[in-house]
Enzyme design. Structure first.
Site, mmCIF file in Angstrom:
data_model
loop_
_atom_site.group_PDB
_atom_site.id
_atom_site.type_symbol
_atom_site.label_atom_id
_atom_site.label_comp_id
_atom_site.label_asym_id
_atom_site.label_seq_id
_atom_site.Cartn_x
_atom_site.Cartn_y
_atom_site.Cartn_z
ATOM 1 N N GLU A 1 -50.871 -6.300 24.640
ATOM 2 C CA GLU A 1 -50.503 -6.857 23.342
ATOM 3 C C GLU A 1 -50.689 -5.794 22.260
ATOM 4 O O GLU A 1 -51.792 -5.664 21.694
ATOM 5 C CB GLU A 1 -51.404 -8.041 22.987
ATOM 6 C CG GLU A 1 -51.227 -9.250 23.856
ATOM 7 C CD GLU A 1 -51.592 -10.528 23.092
ATOM 8 O OE1 GLU A 1 -50.814 -11.468 23.165
ATOM 9 O OE2 GLU A 1 -52.633 -10.557 22.419
ATOM 10 N N SER B 1 -45.328 -11.433 19.470
ATOM 11 C CA SER B 1 -44.032 -11.907 18.959
ATOM 12 C C SER B 1 -43.048 -12.291 20.064
ATOM 13 O O SER B 1 -41.851 -12.044 19.932
ATOM 14 C CB SER B 1 -43.415 -10.870 18.022
ATOM 15 O OG SER B 1 -44.218 -10.713 16.878
ATOM 16 N N GLU C 1 -57.742 -10.104 17.925
ATOM 17 C CA GLU C 1 -58.301 -10.827 16.774
ATOM 18 C C GLU C 1 -59.813 -11.007 16.926
ATOM 19 O O GLU C 1 -60.545 -11.018 15.930
ATOM 20 C CB GLU C 1 -57.573 -12.172 16.597
ATOM 21 C CG GLU C 1 -56.176 -11.952 16.022
ATOM 22 C CD GLU C 1 -55.145 -12.999 16.389
ATOM 23 O OE1 GLU C 1 -55.507 -14.070 16.899
ATOM 24 O OE2 GLU C 1 -53.948 -12.724 16.169
ATOM 25 N N ASN D 1 -51.368 -19.239 23.792
ATOM 26 C CA ASN D 1 -52.601 -19.053 23.024
ATOM 27 C C ASN D 1 -52.430 -19.775 21.684
ATOM 28 O O ASN D 1 -51.756 -19.275 20.795
ATOM 29 C CB ASN D 1 -52.826 -17.540 22.818
ATOM 30 C CG ASN D 1 -54.010 -17.240 21.929
ATOM 31 O OD1 ASN D 1 -54.802 -18.120 21.596
ATOM 32 N ND2 ASN D 1 -54.136 -15.979 21.524
ATOM 33 N N HIS E 1 -59.209 -10.496 23.024
ATOM 34 C CA HIS E 1 -58.037 -10.542 22.140
ATOM 35 C C HIS E 1 -58.302 -9.667 20.915
ATOM 36 O O HIS E 1 -59.436 -9.597 20.421
ATOM 37 C CB HIS E 1 -57.758 -11.987 21.722
ATOM 38 C CG HIS E 1 -56.430 -12.132 21.046
ATOM 39 N ND1 HIS E 1 -56.222 -11.757 19.741
ATOM 40 C CD2 HIS E 1 -55.235 -12.566 21.508
ATOM 41 C CE1 HIS E 1 -54.947 -11.963 19.427
ATOM 42 N NE2 HIS E 1 -54.329 -12.459 20.483
ATOM 43 N N GLY F 1 -47.697 -11.427 15.837
ATOM 44 C CA GLY F 1 -47.398 -12.210 14.641
ATOM 45 C C GLY F 1 -46.513 -11.506 13.629
ATOM 46 O O GLY F 1 -46.424 -11.926 12.481
ATOM 47 N N LYS G 1 -54.539 -20.259 19.470
ATOM 48 C CA LYS G 1 -55.410 -19.704 18.424
ATOM 49 C C LYS G 1 -56.119 -20.850 17.680
ATOM 50 O O LYS G 1 -56.427 -21.859 18.295
ATOM 51 C CB LYS G 1 -54.610 -18.786 17.491
ATOM 52 C CG LYS G 1 -53.856 -17.702 18.278
ATOM 53 C CD LYS G 1 -53.317 -16.593 17.433
ATOM 54 C CE LYS G 1 -52.609 -15.570 18.315
ATOM 55 N NZ LYS G 1 -52.120 -14.428 17.576
HETATM 56 P P1 PGA Z 1 -47.838 -14.027 18.673
HETATM 57 O O1 PGA Z 1 -49.333 -13.844 19.183
HETATM 58 O O2 PGA Z 1 -47.014 -14.483 19.856
HETATM 59 O O3 PGA Z 1 -47.921 -15.078 17.590
HETATM 60 O O4 PGA Z 1 -47.377 -12.700 18.167
HETATM 61 C C1 PGA Z 1 -49.609 -13.362 20.469
HETATM 62 C C2 PGA Z 1 -51.094 -13.281 20.683
HETATM 63 O O5 PGA Z 1 -51.798 -12.846 19.761
HETATM 64 O O6 PGA Z 1 -51.608 -13.639 21.753
#
Ligand code: PGA
Length: 250
Positions: free
Chosen positions: A168, A209, A100, A10, A98, A174, A12
């Site tokens: 997740e 992460s 976010e 992803n 997601h 993150g 983003k």
């Molecule tokens: P990350 O994000 O691996 O940077 O923690 C995962 C995600 O939000 O899909």
């Protein structure tokens, strides 16, 4: 029960034309030298790169996905992109729900469910994200919270091929922090249980992460069928390293 593993990158809101194409080309080179066996390798660039990246990956072992889609096929929806449009440019997957998008765009489970239906109608595999906040985890409510999320999206018509659930936990995204193996297993088992008999076939991946360092321990867990990778998917060596933990496992 054999479940084909899957590793989804992803990106983003990252990647310009040059850096995005370089990243995609590097991955294609690696995947053509050592073709993925027993797992699917997917990258989800931002919409601006869907088409140029498609020209690099279509016909190779690297599959294309996107990070969201609208519930309708077309129309007066400024700024949105439909599932049919994604298919048009070579996407086979779409990340939905997601955290976010739930946080920044107010997406609810009801909306996510409609998006899953739209994705399925267009022939896309939906990678649907669920996961609890730190507060919910600390209150001991993680399993019930995630169960409620999964239940409210489940009425969508799905098959083990066109649905992937990504667990997740929001507090792991993150942050460099990952849940313990027991915490991951517990939630993945809970999710699987909700699908009844079909559960044995549903792919449930872990996200939050994931790095080349953390991936090795996590993929050893029987309940984990792959990864949804954010930051670490922006580096082709790192992402490839993570994917290798899924290679050849049945
Ligand atoms: P990350 O994000 O691996 O940077 O923690 C995962 C995600 O939000 O899909």
């Amino acid at each position: 029960m054999h479940r084909r593993r899957i590793v989804v990158g992803n990106w983003k809101m990252n990647g310009r034309l040059t850096s995005g194409l370089t990243l995609a080309q590097d991955l294609v080179k690696k995947a053509e030298l050592n073709r993925p066996e027993g797992y699917d390798l997917v990258i989800c660039p931002p919409f601006t790169l869907s088409w140029p990246v498609s020209e690099v990956v279509v016909g190779t072992p690297v599959h294309l996905g996107a990070q969201d889609c609208h519930v309708d096929t077309h129309g007066a929806f400024t700024g949105d992109v439909s599932a049919a449009m994604l298919v048009d440019v070579g996407c086979r997957y779409v990340i939905l729900g997601h955290s976010e998008r739930r946080r920044d765009h107010g997406e609810t489970d009801a909306l996510v469910q409609k998006k899953i239906q739209a994705a399925h109608q267009a022939g896309l595999t939906a990678v649907v994200c669920v996961g609890e906040s730190r507060q919910v985890r600390d209150a001991g409510d993680a399993a019930s919270f995630v169960s409620a999320q999964v239940k409210s999206i489940m009425s969508a018509r799905f098959t083990p091929e066109n649905l992937v659930i990504a667990y997740e936990p929001i507090w792991a995204i993150g942050t460099g922090v990952t849940p313990s193996p027991d915490e991951i297993t517990d939630i993945h088992e809970t999710i699987r249980g909700l699908f009844g008999q079909a559960g044995a076939q549903v792919r449930i991946v872990y996200g939050g992460s994931v790095t080349p360092q953390s991936a090795e321990g996590i993929i050893r867990l029987d309940e984990v069928d792959g990864f949804l990778v954010g930051a670490a998917s922006l580096n082709s060596d790192g992402f490839w390293h993570i994917a290798q933990f899924c290679h050849g496992r049945w």
